[in-house]
Design a protein around this motif. Structure first.
Motif, PDB file in Angstrom:
ATOM      1  N   UNK A  19       0.821  -1.207   0.000  1.00 28.30           N
ATOM      2  CA  UNK A  19       0.000   0.000   0.000  1.00 28.30           C
ATOM      3  C   UNK A  19       0.859   1.263   0.000  1.00 28.30           C
ATOM      4  N   UNK A  20       1.985   1.228   0.717  1.00 25.36           N
ATOM      5  CA  UNK A  20       2.868   2.401   0.762  1.00 25.36           C
ATOM      6  C   UNK A  20       3.462   2.678  -0.611  1.00 25.36           C
ATOM      7  N   UNK A  21       3.827   1.621  -1.330  1.00 30.89           N
ATOM      8  CA  UNK A  21       4.386   1.795  -2.672  1.00 30.89           C
ATOM      9  C   UNK A  21       3.350   2.394  -3.610  1.00 30.89           C
ATOM     10  N   UNK A  22       2.116   1.936  -3.528  1.00 28.77           N
ATOM     11  CA  UNK A  22       1.064   2.477  -4.382  1.00 28.77           C
ATOM     12  C   UNK A  22       0.801   3.950  -4.070  1.00 28.77           C
ATOM     13  N   UNK A  23       0.875   4.296  -2.813  1.00 27.68           N
ATOM     14  CA  UNK A  23       0.680   5.693  -2.425  1.00 27.68           C
ATOM     15  C   UNK A  23       1.830   6.557  -2.936  1.00 27.68           C
ATOM     16  N   UNK A  35       1.355  -1.939 -12.312  1.00 25.69           N
ATOM     17  CA  UNK A  35       0.901  -2.400 -11.006  1.00 25.69           C
ATOM     18  C   UNK A  35       0.939  -3.921 -11.034  1.00 25.69           C
ATOM     19  N   UNK A  36       1.855  -4.471 -10.275  1.00 23.31           N
ATOM     20  CA  UNK A  36       2.239  -5.868 -10.457  1.00 23.31           C
ATOM     21  C   UNK A  36       1.429  -6.823  -9.584  1.00 23.31           C
ATOM     22  N   UNK A  37       0.911  -7.859 -10.222  1.00 33.01           N
ATOM     23  CA  UNK A  37       0.263  -8.963  -9.510  1.00 33.01           C
ATOM     24  C   UNK A  37       1.086 -10.242  -9.592  1.00 33.01           C
ATOM     25  N   UNK A  38       2.216 -10.186 -10.296  1.00 35.24           N
ATOM     26  CA  UNK A  38       2.954 -11.421 -10.579  1.00 35.24           C
ATOM     27  C   UNK A  38       4.175 -11.579  -9.674  1.00 35.24           C
ATOM     28  N   UNK A  39       5.373 -11.321 -10.197  1.00 34.41           N
ATOM     29  CA  UNK A  39       6.611 -11.676  -9.496  1.00 34.41           C
ATOM     30  C   UNK A  39       6.748 -11.021  -8.125  1.00 34.41           C
ATOM     31  N   UNK A  40       6.281  -9.784  -8.003  1.00 31.60           N
ATOM     32  CA  UNK A  40       6.493  -9.038  -6.758  1.00 31.60           C
ATOM     33  C   UNK A  40       5.476  -9.371  -5.677  1.00 31.60           C
ATOM     34  N   UNK A  52      -6.323  -4.287  -4.847  1.00 34.82           N
ATOM     35  CA  UNK A  52      -5.656  -2.998  -4.658  1.00 34.82           C
ATOM     36  C   UNK A  52      -5.274  -2.366  -5.995  1.00 34.82           C
ATOM     37  N   UNK A  53      -4.787  -3.168  -6.934  1.00 34.72           N
ATOM     38  CA  UNK A  53      -4.407  -2.643  -8.243  1.00 34.72           C
ATOM     39  C   UNK A  53      -5.619  -2.075  -8.969  1.00 34.72           C
ATOM     40  N   UNK A  54      -6.716  -2.792  -8.917  1.00 35.32           N
ATOM     41  CA  UNK A  54      -7.931  -2.323  -9.592  1.00 35.32           C
ATOM     42  C   UNK A  54      -8.464  -1.055  -8.939  1.00 35.32           C
TER      43      UNK A  54
END
Length: 288
Positions: A19-23, A35-40, A52-54
């Motif tokens: 969440x901090x990274x998205x902010x 906005x990564x849903x895979x490796x990270x 969160x990505x959506x």
């Protein structure tokens, strides 16, 4: 250079489980975010990361940054739900890892349409395997919805059983083939990441290599890489002034048969390059 050129100098991966990274991403001067849903994102965190990505995409809080979502790959247990959720959110792009064939592109485009992805949501295909390189031309031309290649250079190095070395000699063939296919098809192509996030000198050198080869920009894994990337992949002031001078000379010399600027003969190809430089410059200025 089309009139709808979109700057993609700096394209930063952000873990959607953080969440901090998205902010923080809301304040970064990046051209685009993946906005990564895979490796990270770990397996247990993937459903929450998807949500969160959506939410980020639909929030309207990221200004004019181009927002994309990287889903989990074809055949994984999360892929179908990722595609459906991303399609509903309607980002600028859905980034799919390890796209190896034109049939996979068509499969992805059909899935996007079936789950209601709006027209503005395009497909970005990650090129990460020898199979993709051998099929690269067909992949590039498989669908009008495909608008960008994203080079997965870490995976390519692994698959080639090569090493990460200065100058990237083991990757040059793969990078060049992808560039050729992208330019023929009229789509964007983004260079892969640079792993040593504290090595700005090495990073700068690799950005310059990618720019000189013809990449539109570079994917990034750390906010500290953004400024160098933005500067390197933007036309310099000297390049902008040279482009303006070429166009002025061309317009003033219309019908004379031979046009020169700064002692050099100007032909149509130089005019096309100058227009591309100025279009890029203006698009970046508009974003800034």
């Amino acid at each position: 250079m089309s009139e709808s050129y979109t700057p993609r100098r700096s394209v930063l991966y952000m873990p959607s489980s953080n969440a901090r990274a998205l902010e923080k991403a809301k304040t970064l001067p990046v051209d685009a975010l993946i906005l990564d849903l895979e490796d990270a994102v770990g397996p247990d965190d993937k459903p929450a990361a998807r949500e969160a990505a959506c939410a980020a995409v639909t929030s309207g809080e990221y200004g004019d940054r181009e927002l994309t979502i990287r889903v989990n790959g074809i055949g994984t247990q999360w892929h179908d739900e990722d595609i459906a959720a991303a399609a509903k959110a309607g980002p600028a792009g859905i980034v799919v890892p390890k796209v190896d064939t034109a049939d996979e592109v068509r499969q992805l485009v059909a899935a996007m349409a079936a789950t209601g992805a709006p027209e503005h949501t395009k497909l970005w295909a990650m090129i990460e395997t020898p199979a993709a390189i051998f099929n690269i031309r067909e992949i590039a031309q498989a669908s009008d919805r495909l608008v960008a290649f994203v080079m997965g250079t870490n995976d390519l190095v692994k698959e080639l059983q090569a090493d990460h070395v200065p100058g990237r000699a083991p990757l040059l063939t793969s990078l060049s083939w992808a560039l050729l296919a992208a330019r023929e098809a009229g789509i964007a192509v983004l260079d892969g990441v640079y792993n040593a996030v504290k090595d700005l000198e090495g990073f700068t050198t690799e950005c310059e290599q990618g720019r000189d080869m013809g990449f539109d920009g570079k994917t990034l894994i750390h906010p500290g890489q953004v400024a160098v990337c933005n500067t390197t992949f933007a036309p310099s002031q000297d390049a902008v002034e040279e482009a303006r001078g070429i166009l002025t000379a061309w317009e003033e010399g219309a019908g004379t048969g031979v046009v020169t600027h700064n002692g050099k003969m100007i032909e149509n190809l130089h005019v096309d390059i100058a227009r591309r430089v100025l279009a890029t410059h203006e698009a970046i200025r508009a974003r800034s």
